[in-house]
Design an enzyme around this catalytic site. Sequence first.
Site, PDB file in Angstrom:
ATOM      1  N   ASN A 108       6.596  -5.468   0.467  1.00 17.71           N
ATOM      2  CA  ASN A 108       5.365  -5.327  -0.312  1.00 17.71           C
ATOM      3  C   ASN A 108       5.639  -4.289  -1.393  1.00 17.71           C
ATOM      4  O   ASN A 108       5.632  -3.098  -1.118  1.00 17.71           O
ATOM      5  CB  ASN A 108       4.226  -4.887   0.626  1.00 17.71           C
ATOM      6  CG  ASN A 108       2.939  -4.601  -0.126  1.00 17.71           C
ATOM      7  OD1 ASN A 108       2.823  -4.893  -1.323  1.00 17.71           O
ATOM      8  ND2 ASN A 108       1.963  -4.027   0.565  1.00 17.71           N
ATOM      9  N   LYS A 115       3.892  -3.451  -3.877  1.00 19.80           N
ATOM     10  CA  LYS A 115       2.672  -2.796  -4.371  1.00 19.80           C
ATOM     11  C   LYS A 115       2.701  -2.696  -5.905  1.00 19.80           C
ATOM     12  O   LYS A 115       3.298  -3.541  -6.571  1.00 19.80           O
ATOM     13  CB  LYS A 115       2.495  -1.429  -3.698  1.00 19.80           C
ATOM     14  CG  LYS A 115       2.573  -1.544  -2.171  1.00 19.80           C
ATOM     15  CD  LYS A 115       2.102  -0.323  -1.436  1.00 19.80           C
ATOM     16  CE  LYS A 115       2.266  -0.555   0.063  1.00 19.80           C
ATOM     17  NZ  LYS A 115       1.744   0.523   0.883  1.00 19.80           N
ATOM     18  N   HIS A 150      -4.951  -6.218   3.097  1.00 17.24           N
ATOM     19  CA  HIS A 150      -4.188  -4.971   3.206  1.00 17.24           C
ATOM     20  C   HIS A 150      -5.162  -3.782   3.245  1.00 17.24           C
ATOM     21  O   HIS A 150      -6.197  -3.810   2.578  1.00 17.24           O
ATOM     22  CB  HIS A 150      -3.226  -4.840   2.020  1.00 17.24           C
ATOM     23  CG  HIS A 150      -2.239  -3.733   2.206  1.00 17.24           C
ATOM     24  ND1 HIS A 150      -2.567  -2.421   1.990  1.00 17.24           N
ATOM     25  CD2 HIS A 150      -0.960  -3.741   2.635  1.00 17.24           C
ATOM     26  CE1 HIS A 150      -1.516  -1.659   2.272  1.00 17.24           C
ATOM     27  NE2 HIS A 150      -0.526  -2.442   2.667  1.00 17.24           N
ATOM     28  N   GLU A 169      -5.117  -1.007   1.836  1.00 15.71           N
ATOM     29  CA  GLU A 169      -5.423  -0.430   0.514  1.00 15.71           C
ATOM     30  C   GLU A 169      -6.507  -1.248  -0.188  1.00 15.71           C
ATOM     31  O   GLU A 169      -7.341  -0.705  -0.914  1.00 15.71           O
ATOM     32  CB  GLU A 169      -4.133  -0.338  -0.318  1.00 15.71           C
ATOM     33  CG  GLU A 169      -3.221   0.782   0.192  1.00 15.71           C
ATOM     34  CD  GLU A 169      -1.738   0.551  -0.005  1.00 15.71           C
ATOM     35  OE1 GLU A 169      -1.350  -0.303  -0.818  1.00 15.71           O
ATOM     36  OE2 GLU A 169      -0.951   1.235   0.685  1.00 15.71           O
ATOM     37  N   GLU A 193      -0.784  -3.094  10.762  1.00 12.33           N
ATOM     38  CA  GLU A 193      -0.433  -1.922   9.966  1.00 12.33           C
ATOM     39  C   GLU A 193      -1.425  -0.799  10.257  1.00 12.33           C
ATOM     40  O   GLU A 193      -2.510  -0.753   9.634  1.00 12.33           O
ATOM     41  CB  GLU A 193      -0.475  -2.263   8.476  1.00 12.33           C
ATOM     42  CG  GLU A 193       0.488  -3.357   8.076  1.00 12.33           C
ATOM     43  CD  GLU A 193       0.859  -3.254   6.603  1.00 12.33           C
ATOM     44  OE1 GLU A 193       2.052  -3.176   6.308  1.00 12.33           O
ATOM     45  OE2 GLU A 193      -0.049  -3.212   5.744  1.00 12.33           O
ATOM     46  N   GLY A 234       2.670   4.486   4.255  1.00 14.88           N
ATOM     47  CA  GLY A 234       3.057   5.383   3.170  1.00 14.88           C
ATOM     48  C   GLY A 234       3.059   6.853   3.546  1.00 14.88           C
ATOM     49  O   GLY A 234       3.160   7.721   2.686  1.00 14.88           O
ATOM     50  N   SER A 251       5.401   2.729   7.292  1.00 13.22           N
ATOM     51  CA  SER A 251       6.585   3.602   7.304  1.00 13.22           C
ATOM     52  C   SER A 251       7.727   3.027   8.136  1.00 13.22           C
ATOM     53  O   SER A 251       8.502   3.770   8.748  1.00 13.22           O
ATOM     54  CB  SER A 251       6.219   5.011   7.786  1.00 13.22           C
ATOM     55  OG  SER A 251       5.281   5.593   6.889  1.00 13.22           O
TER      56      SER A 251
HETATM   57  P1  PGA Z   1       4.927   1.558   3.797  1.00 16.39           P
HETATM   58  O1  PGA Z   1       3.842   0.439   3.426  1.00 16.39           O
HETATM   59  O2  PGA Z   1       6.106   0.832   4.403  1.00 16.39           O
HETATM   60  O3  PGA Z   1       5.249   2.232   2.524  1.00 16.39           O
HETATM   61  O4  PGA Z   1       4.279   2.458   4.803  1.00 16.39           O
HETATM   62  C1  PGA Z   1       3.647  -0.688   4.238  1.00 16.39           C
HETATM   63  C2  PGA Z   1       2.548  -1.538   3.662  1.00 16.39           C
HETATM   64  O5  PGA Z   1       1.603  -0.986   3.116  1.00 16.39           O
HETATM   65  O6  PGA Z   1       2.588  -2.785   3.728  1.00 16.39           O
END
Ligand code: PGA
Length: 250
Positions: free
Chosen positions: A9, A11, A95, A97, A167, A173, A213
Amino acid sequence: MRKKIVAGNWKMNLQLNEAKQLLQEIKVLEKNVSDVKLIINPPALYISLFRELLENSVIALGAQNCSEHVSGAYTGEIAAQMIKSCGATYVIVGHSERRTYYHETNAIIAEKINRALASDLSPIFCCGELLSEREENNHFNVVEQQLKEGLFHLNENEIKNVVIAYEPVWAIGTGVTATAEQAQEMHAFIRKVLKEFYNEAVAQNCSILYGGSCNASNAKELFANPDIDGGLIGGASLKAADFLVIAQSF
Ligand code: PGA
């Protein structure tokens, strides 16, 4: 047998030249990966070009979001059918976010799932609890509700095309990964709920990815668990070498 999947992803990162460069590096390394479905979810603007650049590659493309509407006067939105027409086969839906910053509710997410499936895109449905919800020991309820309200309106035939990504929001993140035990426990729970709501075959055939992460150092420990079928990778998917190590971590 369910698929092993590693999905990147990206982003809202990378300008076109940087994105092309990363794609090229991943394409070169892809030869070292077998038995794993690789999916890249770049910014939607790049999908059409990436489809051309990935000729002869087995890497699949996905978008990071789609509109809950079919088409029409929704300035700035991107329809599932447009994503499909540009050569993607997946789309991330729900997601955290999007849930947090764009106020996507389970009801909106359910509509996005419908638009994706109607356009022949496989949704990567994200679910996961906040830290406060885990601290209150409410994480199983939260995830179950996200599944029921966002996904379980689908019939057995439709849900077969869905990939689920667990997640935990506190792990995205942040550099704080769920322990392998915490992730496995939730993945097993999701599979149990799938079995109860649908049946054993649906539960066994659904790929459930871990995200939050997940990186080149911890992927192996996570993927060693029976209910973890791969990862949805944010930050670590922006480095080709790390992405490759993760894809080789089964
Ligand atoms: P990250 O993000 O691996 O940077 O924690 C995962 C995601 O948001 O899909």
